[in-house]
Design a protein around this motif. Structure first.
Motif, PDB file in Angstrom:
ATOM      1  N   GLY A  68     -28.270 -16.934 -11.524  1.00  0.00           N
ATOM      2  CA  GLY A  68     -28.733 -15.558 -11.617  1.00  0.00           C
ATOM      3  C   GLY A  68     -29.798 -15.376 -12.674  1.00  0.00           C
ATOM      4  N   TYR A  69     -30.201 -14.111 -12.867  1.00  0.00           N
ATOM      5  CA  TYR A  69     -31.270 -13.802 -13.819  1.00  0.00           C
ATOM      6  C   TYR A  69     -30.727 -13.354 -15.166  1.00  0.00           C
ATOM      7  CZ  TYR A  69     -33.992 -13.675  -9.461  1.00  0.00           C
ATOM      8  OH  TYR A  69     -34.570 -13.979  -8.257  1.00  0.00           O
ATOM      9  N   GLY A  70     -29.410 -13.184 -15.271  1.00  0.00           N
ATOM     10  CA  GLY A  70     -28.786 -13.019 -16.573  1.00  0.00           C
ATOM     11  C   GLY A  70     -28.603 -11.620 -17.088  1.00  0.00           C
ATOM     12  N   PHE A  71     -28.992 -10.587 -16.317  1.00  0.00           N
ATOM     13  CA  PHE A  71     -28.706  -9.223 -16.779  1.00  0.00           C
ATOM     14  C   PHE A  71     -27.199  -8.994 -16.776  1.00  0.00           C
ATOM     15  CE2 PHE A  71     -33.131  -8.571 -15.500  1.00  0.00           C
ATOM     16  CZ  PHE A  71     -33.594  -7.744 -16.517  1.00  0.00           C
ATOM     17  N   ASP A  72     -26.732  -8.156 -17.699  1.00  0.00           N
ATOM     18  CA  ASP A  72     -25.309  -7.799 -17.734  1.00  0.00           C
ATOM     19  C   ASP A  72     -24.966  -6.776 -16.661  1.00  0.00           C
ATOM     20  OD1 ASP A  72     -24.469  -9.324 -20.137  1.00  0.00           O
ATOM     21  OD2 ASP A  72     -25.911  -8.010 -21.130  1.00  0.00           O
ATOM     22  N   TYR A  73     -25.919  -5.896 -16.367  1.00  0.00           N
ATOM     23  CA  TYR A  73     -25.694  -4.823 -15.400  1.00  0.00           C
ATOM     24  C   TYR A  73     -26.988  -4.559 -14.634  1.00  0.00           C
ATOM     25  CZ  TYR A  73     -21.955  -3.698 -18.788  1.00  0.00           C
ATOM     26  OH  TYR A  73     -20.897  -3.754 -19.639  1.00  0.00           O
ATOM     27  N   ARG A  74     -26.836  -3.947 -13.483  1.00  0.00           N
ATOM     28  CA  ARG A  74     -27.973  -3.392 -12.765  1.00  0.00           C
ATOM     29  C   ARG A  74     -27.669  -1.928 -12.460  1.00  0.00           C
ATOM     30  NH1 ARG A  74     -28.700  -7.124  -7.853  1.00  0.00           N
ATOM     31  NH2 ARG A  74     -30.522  -5.790  -7.529  1.00  0.00           N
ATOM     32  N   MET A  75     -28.698  -1.113 -12.390  1.00  0.00           N
ATOM     33  CA  MET A  75     -28.510   0.302 -12.083  1.00  0.00           C
ATOM     34  C   MET A  75     -28.141   0.464 -10.611  1.00  0.00           C
ATOM     35  SD  MET A  75     -29.213   1.790 -14.995  1.00  0.00           S
ATOM     36  CE  MET A  75     -29.438   3.508 -14.559  1.00  0.00           C
ATOM     37  N   ALA A  76     -27.098   1.241 -10.333  1.00  0.00           N
ATOM     38  CA  ALA A  76     -26.692   1.534  -8.953  1.00  0.00           C
ATOM     39  C   ALA A  76     -27.546   2.686  -8.440  1.00  0.00           C
ATOM     40  CB  ALA A  76     -25.206   1.877  -8.897  1.00  0.00           C
ATOM     41  N   MET A  77     -28.796   2.366  -8.115  1.00  0.00           N
ATOM     42  CA  MET A  77     -29.773   3.407  -7.802  1.00  0.00           C
ATOM     43  C   MET A  77     -29.550   4.039  -6.439  1.00  0.00           C
ATOM     44  SD  MET A  77     -33.173   1.717  -9.551  1.00  0.00           S
ATOM     45  CE  MET A  77     -34.070   3.262  -9.602  1.00  0.00           C
ATOM     46  N   ASN A  78     -28.660   3.452  -5.647  1.00  0.00           N
ATOM     47  CA  ASN A  78     -28.344   4.056  -4.350  1.00  0.00           C
ATOM     48  C   ASN A  78     -27.537   5.348  -4.496  1.00  0.00           C
ATOM     49  OD1 ASN A  78     -26.219   2.095  -5.234  1.00  0.00           O
ATOM     50  ND2 ASN A  78     -25.097   2.976  -3.508  1.00  0.00           N
ATOM     51  N   ILE A  79     -26.764   5.439  -5.576  1.00  0.00           N
ATOM     52  CA  ILE A  79     -25.829   6.556  -5.706  1.00  0.00           C
ATOM     53  C   ILE A  79     -26.540   7.898  -5.878  1.00  0.00           C
ATOM     54  CG2 ILE A  79     -23.919   7.514  -7.059  1.00  0.00           C
ATOM     55  CD1 ILE A  79     -22.960   4.659  -7.540  1.00  0.00           C
ATOM     56  N   PRO A  80     -27.481   8.042  -6.838  1.00  0.00           N
ATOM     57  CA  PRO A  80     -28.162   9.343  -6.928  1.00  0.00           C
ATOM     58  C   PRO A  80     -28.928   9.697  -5.664  1.00  0.00           C
ATOM     59  CG  PRO A  80     -29.195   7.713  -8.368  1.00  0.00           C
ATOM     60  CD  PRO A  80     -27.904   7.124  -7.915  1.00  0.00           C
ATOM     61  N   ASP A  81     -29.504   8.684  -5.008  1.00  0.00           N
ATOM     62  CA  ASP A  81     -30.196   8.961  -3.740  1.00  0.00           C
ATOM     63  C   ASP A  81     -29.222   9.504  -2.697  1.00  0.00           C
ATOM     64  OD1 ASP A  81     -32.560   8.105  -4.819  1.00  0.00           O
ATOM     65  OD2 ASP A  81     -32.494   6.110  -3.936  1.00  0.00           O
ATOM     66  N   PHE A  82     -28.018   8.941  -2.684  1.00  0.00           N
ATOM     67  CA  PHE A  82     -27.000   9.406  -1.739  1.00  0.00           C
ATOM     68  C   PHE A  82     -26.619  10.858  -2.011  1.00  0.00           C
ATOM     69  CE2 PHE A  82     -22.429  10.133  -1.030  1.00  0.00           C
ATOM     70  CZ  PHE A  82     -22.376   9.988   0.353  1.00  0.00           C
ATOM     71  N   TRP A  83     -26.419  11.202  -3.280  1.00  0.00           N
ATOM     72  CA  TRP A  83     -26.017  12.572  -3.595  1.00  0.00           C
ATOM     73  C   TRP A  83     -27.129  13.562  -3.264  1.00  0.00           C
ATOM     74  CZ3 TRP A  83     -21.284  13.042  -3.356  1.00  0.00           C
ATOM     75  CH2 TRP A  83     -20.376  12.204  -4.004  1.00  0.00           C
TER      76      TRP A  83
END
Length: 690
Positions: free
Chosen positions: A420-435
């Motif tokens: 992997g690329y080593g980030f601890d987290y990624r933003m769940a950018m699908n969620i605000p779009d869904f709301w």
């Protein structure tokens, strides 16, 4: 993109197949659909290993030693003299000009080129330069010349009257003394308060680090957040860019105060148990030449890609050339600088999608795995991002790194050792779009719990995410926050206690439910933008010519949530109690999300995490009496009720009542019984099993 379902037969075939390639294929084992792309994954991994070997002299030094450019370049006070160094291979002469020589070329301040390199160096006795002096470089090149701010400047100030930016000598007699020597962020779960120093106060002006420390930080601590993500720290010429058009990458913005005052803010946050991460911008840079890196010494491509890739087509900015070792050194040193000198606890990397692809992700659908490995990726940027994560966690193993990335690139938040690329987290950018899509396009009676439950959990099994309902993006002029989409102008006329209309009541109820279902299904962390927790009524509009340079909308009106006669405090109070409940479940992130029930016709959703039972009734009109849920046997207490009057609800439940499960012989072996609950329309309950 969430991991696709794989048959047991296919998994078995994968585990018996001989491993090929680099051997670092943990992400492929976790997701066999990546199998066709294993060579590409290994190639990217091996590219990072080659660079690591090069930068560490085959392991004889660490990557942290390599990323110490800020200790060499820039202006430094030594024991007997000042030393100034700059990388400018295209320059023919570099003078320092400033208060110390009346801003005139002076041979005493003429740098010399270091033989065999693109570096320039100047040494002058201590008596010539003093703390607080303003200065620039006067750079000459074949065919031109100009005044420039040094790329490694650590203090840059804008003149209030001329609006011109200058570097400033910053070497106070006493270095800052940290009261908190070491700090360990709390990440179970990580609860992030996204904030902006300048707009973090009521007054119509630019706020300061000190004002934020004294006035806003206590609110954040009281509300239960354990991390702040600060925007716009790196110096930027245009305030309205929200800090995303950076000019001086090593200079904390002087609009908000001094470097010491920023350190005091971080120190105070640590003393309250709050981690501080920085919204770092390494995806692009401002085009300004006088203030930025666009033309340090007559070579527009010194830091940036040539040709068609030079400018970002959507952002009116310049794109770093990650293939150049000097550029990688500059950016890696920038990461270490903020960690070491200011004790930041990590970074949220902005614009990662733009970095990953030659197209910047513009106009791409990313509908299948092949879209991540079809040759349009910027392997140089991928290598840099991975190196940055290796470095950051070398400097501080407890550091937090988050990728703002929308394409769904697999492995982004997976360990480097696993490919992997080593980030601890990624933003769940699908969620605000869904709301946003749900609020805009669906009637309330068409909200399906099955769709909601899928969307808030749609993520890769081997990557942690930061879930959120809305960030600063939705709060900007031209867009709408969730509360404004729900209530709109009625907020101005019917948001006083006792004067609410149906639209306001609906908005208050859904605002709470949307946040609760989002935070209760996290697998890493949760993010809220400053003021959205209480439904801040105004959009964000920074001072500009179009609004007569007004600060009216570039602030946060804390007086609204403090006013108990208004409904804002209901939302703020609920947010505080919601986070308290989430933190009450030990190791919340590690507790599996166990679905109890969903019924799209009734619009009911129920699931458990540990001893917490979450029950939602999204129906706008139907309440249910004695609604049965098959749950683990025992007694349950209500610990959070969105319909409670203290949160602006109707108070239809008796929240003090203990709820006992009812025996059913069919489920004795499963140790489950029926829990009967009253579920008012458009409300949610959280119960704890005793």
């Amino acid at each position: 993109m969430a991991t696709k379902k794989v048959t047991e037969k296919k998994v078995a075939a994968r585990t018996t197949k001989k491993t090929t390639g680099c051997g670092h294929i943990g992400i492929v084992k976790n997701d066999p659909y990546l199998e066709p792309y294993e060579d590409a994954i290994c190639g990217r991994h091996d590219n990072v290993l080659r660079k690591l070997s090069q930068f560490t002299n085959n392991g004889k030094k660490s990557i942290a030693d390599f990323a110490a450019g800020y200790e060499y370049y820039g202006l430094h006070m030594l024991s007997r003299e000042w030393a100034f160094r700059e990388w400018a291979p295209n320059a023919t002469a570099i003078y320092l000009v400033g208060d110390f020589n009346d801003w005139k070329e002076d041979d005493k301040f003429l740098a010399h080129r270091i033989e065999g390199s693109g570096d320039w160096e100047l040494r002058v006795p201590l008596k010539y330069i003093h703390h607080g002096d303003f200065f620039k470089m006067h750079v000459k090149w074949n065919g031109g010349e100009g005044e420039r701010i040094p790329a490694w400047a650590t203090r840059v100030v804008q003149d209030e009257h001329t609006k011109i930016f200058c570097a400033q000598v910053w070497s106070p007699e006493q270095s800052y003394q940290w009261s908190v020597k070491s700090f360990s962020p709390s990440t179970s779960p990580l609860l992030i308060y996204e904030c902006h120093i300048g707009m973090g106060q009521d007054a119509e002006k630019v706020g300061t680090y000190t004002e934020f420390k004294d006035n806003v930080l206590p609110r954040i601590a009281k509300d239960g957040y354990n991390c702040i993500q600060i925007m716009a720290i790196q110096e930027h010429p245009y305030y309205g860019s929200f800090g995303y058009h950076v000019s001086s990458f090593f200079a904390p913005s002087s609009r908000f105060g001094t470097p010491e005052e920023l350190k005091e803010l971080i120190d105070a946050a640590h003393s309250k148990g709050i981690a501080v991460i920085m919204d770092i911008v390494h995806s692009h840079a401002v085009k300004n030449e006088a203030e930025g890196l666009g033309n340090i010494a007559g070579d527009h491509n010194q830091y940036f890609y040539p040709g068609e890739r030079h400018e970002h087509p959507a952002w009116d900015s310049l794109c770093f050339d990650y293939s150049k070792d000097n550029v990688t050194h500059f950016l890696l040193s920038n990461c270490k600088y903020w960690l070491s000198e200011f004790h930041f606890d990590g970074f949220r990397f902005d614009g990662v999608t733009s970095m990953l692809y030659n197209s910047h992700g513009l106009g791409e659908a990313f509908s299948g795995y092949g879209d991540y490995f079809n040759g349009h990726e910027d392997d140089n940027a991928i290598c840099y991002l991975t190196l940055a994560n290796v470095l950051i966690h070398k400097v501080n193993p407890k550091a937090i790194t988050i990728a703002e990335e929308v394409s769904g690139m697999p492995g982004l938040a997976a360990k480097f050792e696993d490919g992997g690329y080593g980030f601890d987290y990624r933003m769940a950018m699908n969620i605000p779009d869904f709301w946003i899509k749900s609020i805009k396009e669906l009637k309330d009676e068409d909200w399906k719990p099955s769709s909601i439950f899928w969307e808030v959990r749609n993520r890769r099994n081997d990557e942690k995410t930061i879930s959120y309902c809305e960030s600063h993006d939705q709060a900007l002029v031209g867009d709408k926050t969730i509360i404004f989409r729900l209530i709109d102008a009625d907020m101005y006329w019917h948001f006083k206690n006792g004067d609410e209309n149906d639209k306001v009541c609906r908005g208050i109820a859904l605002h709470k439910m949307i946040r609760l279902v989002t935070v209760s299904t996290i697998n890493g962390g949760y993010l809220n933008f400053m003021g959205n927790e209480f439904g801040h009524p105004e959009w964000i509009d920074f001072p500009r010519e179009g609004n007569n340079w007004s600060h009216k909308y570039a602030r946060r009106q804390w007086n609204l949530v403090d006013n108990k006669d208004l409904d804002y405090h209901y939302l703020g109070d609920f947010d505080r109690e919601m986070l308290k409940v989430i933190k009450s479940e030990k190791n919340f992130n590690r507790t599996p999300i166990l679905e109890i029930w969903h019924n799209d016709t009734d619009q009911i959703l129920a699931y458990m995490r540990g001893d917490l039972l979450f029950v939602f009734n999204f129906s706008p009109t139907r309440s249910f009496t004695d609604y049965g849920l098959l749950v683990p046997t025992g007694s349950y207490d209500i610990v959070l009720d969105t319909d409670n009057k203290q949160f602006g609800g109707n108070g239809l439940n008796d929240d003090s009542m203990m709820h006992l499960t009812n025996y059913d012989s069919l489920y004795v072996d499963e140790r489950k019984e029926w829990l009967k609950l009253y579920l008012p329309a458009r409300s949610a309950l959280v119960l704890r099993k005793n």
